[in-house]
Motif scaffolding. Structure first.
Motif, PDB file in Angstrom:
ATOM      1  N   UNK A  92       0.921  -1.023   0.144  1.00 47.41           N
ATOM      2  CA  UNK A  92       0.149  -0.138  -0.152  1.00 47.41           C
ATOM      3  C   UNK A  92       0.795   1.338  -0.020  1.00 47.41           C
ATOM      4  N   UNK A  93       1.998   1.206   0.802  1.00 51.75           N
ATOM      5  CA  UNK A  93       3.036   2.312   0.910  1.00 51.75           C
ATOM      6  C   UNK A  93       3.567   2.567  -0.609  1.00 51.75           C
ATOM      7  N   UNK A  94       3.960   1.568  -1.425  1.00 53.33           N
ATOM      8  CA  UNK A  94       4.706   1.746  -2.391  1.00 53.33           C
ATOM      9  C   UNK A  94       3.621   2.073  -3.617  1.00 53.33           C
ATOM     10  N   UNK A 104       4.534   5.371  -5.771  1.00 49.67           N
ATOM     11  CA  UNK A 104       4.491   5.599  -7.107  1.00 49.67           C
ATOM     12  C   UNK A 104       3.516   6.596  -7.590  1.00 49.67           C
ATOM     13  N   UNK A 105       2.570   6.833  -6.864  1.00 49.08           N
ATOM     14  CA  UNK A 105       1.400   8.015  -7.437  1.00 49.08           C
ATOM     15  C   UNK A 105       2.198   9.304  -7.318  1.00 49.08           C
ATOM     16  N   UNK A 106       2.758   9.665  -6.164  1.00 48.60           N
ATOM     17  CA  UNK A 106       3.537  10.764  -6.165  1.00 48.60           C
ATOM     18  C   UNK A 106       4.489  11.038  -6.847  1.00 48.60           C
ATOM     19  N   UNK A 107       5.209  10.031  -7.420  1.00 45.36           N
ATOM     20  CA  UNK A 107       6.296  10.174  -8.297  1.00 45.36           C
ATOM     21  C   UNK A 107       5.634  10.553  -9.632  1.00 45.36           C
ATOM     22  N   UNK A 108       4.477   9.912  -9.852  1.00 46.26           N
ATOM     23  CA  UNK A 108       3.735  10.261 -11.286  1.00 46.26           C
ATOM     24  C   UNK A 108       3.239  11.758 -11.378  1.00 46.26           C
ATOM     25  N   UNK A 109       3.124  12.229 -10.150  1.00 42.19           N
ATOM     26  CA  UNK A 109       2.595  13.682 -10.022  1.00 42.19           C
ATOM     27  C   UNK A 109       3.750  14.554 -10.241  1.00 42.19           C
TER      28      UNK A 109
END
Length: 266
Positions: A43-45, A49-54
């Motif tokens: 769940x953390x990962x 990945x979502x924040x990196x995509x932002x």
């Protein structure tokens, strides 16, 4: 996507939404049957990945649950870890001002921050290897925050919630240490909130030595084929128990001969 993977995504989305709405969510362990630490890191990962995509960038790692007291509270015998990004709202330096509205239920911990001068890859990393990988040491205060309502957390909740990471402030200038192994072990810290002493500790209170969490993290990540990277910053854990703060609070950590570090909540 398996049912378990779908649940991971659903809970990661709920945590990401909590950052934006500032509305805490129920404990994750009550939302997933037989939730494990592996579930939590998955769940953390997803969030990472979502924040990196932002467009955010991971600048380092934080290590939590390095004190025996906190491990006993959560019924565990090892630390946990999360990640830190370059979101400017959650990074500060000397006398930094943080907006209390950016957090849900913030608490603070006095720490050190280590910049790495080389990659550190486990397994097999020794304490001496960890110390040798440290480039500079900085005074720091971590703001921990929980997206879980009322800080009602077990290990699986805090791991999934990025080890309850909120923000970090560290001194621009590194502190001078003649002998890292001995100086890190013996450094003292006294934490004050609005000039009232609320906690204190020594380097030995951080898993026996502040570089021991760094060693643990390098070996733990190494088992996953991941290395700590040169130039990253690592927070090894708190000198004392976390303390709640709110708007209008000034927090100082007095590290004795190494100086005092202060941040503010507006």
């Amino acid at each position: 996507m398996t049912d378990r993977s779908a649940q991971h995504q659903e809970l990661a989305d709920a945590l990401l939404k909590a950052y934006e709405t500032k509305e805490a969510i129920p404990p994750l362990r009550d939302q997933m049957d037989n939730m494990t630490v592996d579930d939590s890191y998955a769940i953390q990962q997803i969030q990472e990945k979502a924040l990196l995509a932002r467009g955010e960038k991971v600048i380092g790692r934080k290590i939590g649950l390095t004190s025996l007291a906190m491990q006993k509270v959560l019924g565990v015998d090892s630390p946990d870890f999360g990640f830190m990004t370059d979101d400017a709202r959650f990074i500060g330096n000397d006398d930094a001002h943080f907006n209390s509205k950016d957090f849900l239920q913030p608490r603070i911990e006095p720490e050190l921050a280590f910049y790495l001068k080389k990659d550190l890859a486990g397994p097999g990393v020794t304490l001496e290897d960890a110390i040798d990988a440290i480039d500079t040491v900085h005074l720091a205060i971590e703001i921990v925050d929980s997206r879980i309502a009322d800080w009602n957390i077990h290990l699986v909740d805090t791991v999934a919630d990025n080890a309850s990471y909120g923000a970090i402030a560290w001194s621009k200038e590194p502190i001078a240490m003649d002998n890292l192994k001995e100086d890190l072990l013996n450094i003292t810290c006294k934490l004050t909130v609005n000039d009232e002493v609320v906690g204190e500790g020594t380097g030995a209170d951080v898993m026996g030595h502040p570089a021991a969490p760094l060693q643990w993290l390098a070996n733990t990540l190494g088992e996953q084929g991941v290395a700590l990277e040169k130039g990253q910053v690592v927070l090894p854990g708190s000198f004392c128990a976390m303390i709640a703060v709110d708007a209008g609070t000034s927090v100082s950590a007095d590290y004795g001969k190494y100086g005092t570090f202060t941040i503010h909540f507006d």
